[in-house]
Design an enzyme around this catalytic site. Sequence first.
Site, PDB file in Angstrom:
ATOM      1  N   GLU A  91      16.604  51.704  36.319  1.00  0.00           N
ATOM      2  CA  GLU A  91      17.633  52.104  37.288  1.00  0.00           C
ATOM      3  C   GLU A  91      17.036  52.142  38.686  1.00  0.00           C
ATOM      4  O   GLU A  91      15.877  52.512  38.863  1.00  0.00           O
ATOM      5  CB  GLU A  91      18.126  53.522  36.952  1.00  0.00           C
ATOM      6  CG  GLU A  91      19.511  53.575  36.343  1.00  0.00           C
ATOM      7  CD  GLU A  91      20.627  53.342  37.344  1.00  0.00           C
ATOM      8  OE1 GLU A  91      20.502  52.474  38.230  1.00  0.00           O
ATOM      9  OE2 GLU A  91      21.652  54.013  37.223  1.00  0.00           O
ATOM     10  N   ASP A  95      21.131  59.892  40.538  1.00  0.00           N
ATOM     11  CA  ASP A  95      21.656  60.892  41.469  1.00  0.00           C
ATOM     12  C   ASP A  95      22.134  62.092  40.629  1.00  0.00           C
ATOM     13  O   ASP A  95      21.325  62.906  40.186  1.00  0.00           O
ATOM     14  CB  ASP A  95      22.781  60.215  42.259  1.00  0.00           C
ATOM     15  CG  ASP A  95      23.316  61.044  43.394  1.00  0.00           C
ATOM     16  OD1 ASP A  95      22.969  62.219  43.490  1.00  0.00           O
ATOM     17  OD2 ASP A  95      24.117  60.534  44.194  1.00  0.00           O
ATOM     18  N   LYS A 123      16.862  61.469  42.650  1.00  0.00           N
ATOM     19  CA  LYS A 123      17.378  62.539  43.531  1.00  0.00           C
ATOM     20  C   LYS A 123      17.545  63.768  42.651  1.00  0.00           C
ATOM     21  O   LYS A 123      18.668  64.170  42.315  1.00  0.00           O
ATOM     22  CB  LYS A 123      18.743  62.131  44.106  1.00  0.00           C
ATOM     23  CG  LYS A 123      18.692  61.267  45.339  1.00  0.00           C
ATOM     24  CD  LYS A 123      20.081  61.226  45.982  1.00  0.00           C
ATOM     25  CE  LYS A 123      20.182  60.115  46.995  1.00  0.00           C
ATOM     26  NZ  LYS A 123      21.564  59.900  47.458  1.00  0.00           N
ATOM     27  N   ARG A 157      21.146  45.279  50.580  1.00  0.00           N
ATOM     28  CA  ARG A 157      20.368  45.231  49.338  1.00  0.00           C
ATOM     29  C   ARG A 157      19.064  44.456  49.506  1.00  0.00           C
ATOM     30  O   ARG A 157      18.097  44.688  48.790  1.00  0.00           O
ATOM     31  CB  ARG A 157      21.171  44.544  48.229  1.00  0.00           C
ATOM     32  CG  ARG A 157      22.357  45.341  47.704  1.00  0.00           C
ATOM     33  CD  ARG A 157      22.859  44.682  46.424  1.00  0.00           C
ATOM     34  NE  ARG A 157      24.195  45.086  46.035  1.00  0.00           N
ATOM     35  CZ  ARG A 157      24.486  46.184  45.333  1.00  0.00           C
ATOM     36  NH1 ARG A 157      23.525  47.003  44.989  1.00  0.00           N
ATOM     37  NH2 ARG A 157      25.730  46.463  45.008  1.00  0.00           N
TER      38      ARG A 157
HETATM   39  P1  IMP Z   1      24.898  59.068  39.380  1.00  0.00           P
HETATM   40  O1  IMP Z   1      25.841  58.909  38.218  1.00  0.00           O
HETATM   41  O2  IMP Z   1      25.382  60.109  40.342  1.00  0.00           O
HETATM   42  O3  IMP Z   1      23.477  59.337  38.958  1.00  0.00           O
HETATM   43  O4  IMP Z   1      25.006  57.701  40.158  1.00  0.00           O
HETATM   44  C1  IMP Z   1      23.982  56.827  40.310  1.00  0.00           C
HETATM   45  C2  IMP Z   1      24.494  55.637  41.088  1.00  0.00           C
HETATM   46  O5  IMP Z   1      25.036  56.054  42.370  1.00  0.00           O
HETATM   47  C3  IMP Z   1      23.343  54.709  41.426  1.00  0.00           C
HETATM   48  O6  IMP Z   1      23.154  53.733  40.405  1.00  0.00           O
HETATM   49  C4  IMP Z   1      23.794  54.106  42.741  1.00  0.00           C
HETATM   50  O7  IMP Z   1      24.605  52.982  42.488  1.00  0.00           O
HETATM   51  C5  IMP Z   1      24.643  55.172  43.387  1.00  0.00           C
HETATM   52  N1  IMP Z   1      23.892  55.928  44.420  1.00  0.00           N
HETATM   53  C6  IMP Z   1      23.538  57.222  44.352  1.00  0.00           C
HETATM   54  N2  IMP Z   1      22.869  57.611  45.461  1.00  0.00           N
HETATM   55  C7  IMP Z   1      22.793  56.507  46.235  1.00  0.00           C
HETATM   56  C8  IMP Z   1      22.191  56.257  47.530  1.00  0.00           C
HETATM   57  O8  IMP Z   1      21.590  57.118  48.194  1.00  0.00           O
HETATM   58  N3  IMP Z   1      22.311  54.985  48.009  1.00  0.00           N
HETATM   59  C9  IMP Z   1      22.961  53.992  47.331  1.00  0.00           C
HETATM   60  N4  IMP Z   1      23.526  54.192  46.115  1.00  0.00           N
HETATM   61  C10 IMP Z   1      23.447  55.436  45.577  1.00  0.00           C
END
Ligand code: IMP
Length: 188
Positions: A91, A95, A123, A157
Amino acid sequence: MSVLYSASVIRTRVRELGEAIARDYAGREPILIGLLKGGVMFLADLFRAVQGHLRIDFMSISPYGPEGTGVVRIMKDLDLDIMGQDVIVVEDIVDTGLTLSYLLSVLQARQPASVEVCALLDKSVRRIAPLEIRYRGFDCPDQFVVGYGLDYGQRYRNLPFILSIPNPAALADDPGLLLPYLDRVGRT
Ligand code: IMP
């Protein structure tokens, strides 16, 4: 905005992750699963850094169902059958962890021998769904980041470094906002 992780810092860390994977999976042949599109640049560098046998495959997923559940629709599924195989999900960034934990449950149902996660950025302060990240590049501050596969509205990207954006809302007003900055600092 500022450069959070330079290209050379990323290169060094990816090499270390590749070495750790090669060490841990010596004598085995894991399948690295890249998630389109954000994880592609990381996967391309990571799998060259693993000195050992491995296979790669890709999945494309998009959010589906109520927000905050992490439920995804699989837009492109794996070509390989992972039953009885060692799997590493690669990944770009974790987040809240909701997306990945849902995806892991989908993969677990296919009865692989093992499933681990390799994430370039974690994060961790934003985590909602508890998740074990076996291979982690960097513990990322709670800031919006772009570059090295990560996008804002499908842009940025291809940057070889990762930028932190203090005010992502400003990008919504002007998606090309970063371009003068990038011309100044250069792209390498
Ligand atoms: P999660 O389900 O909240 O963990 O989402 C993860 C996804 O959110 C990642 O695969 C990214 O596509 C997107 N994402 C989360 N934070 C960022 C960021 O700071 N920049 C760009 N994409 C992010």
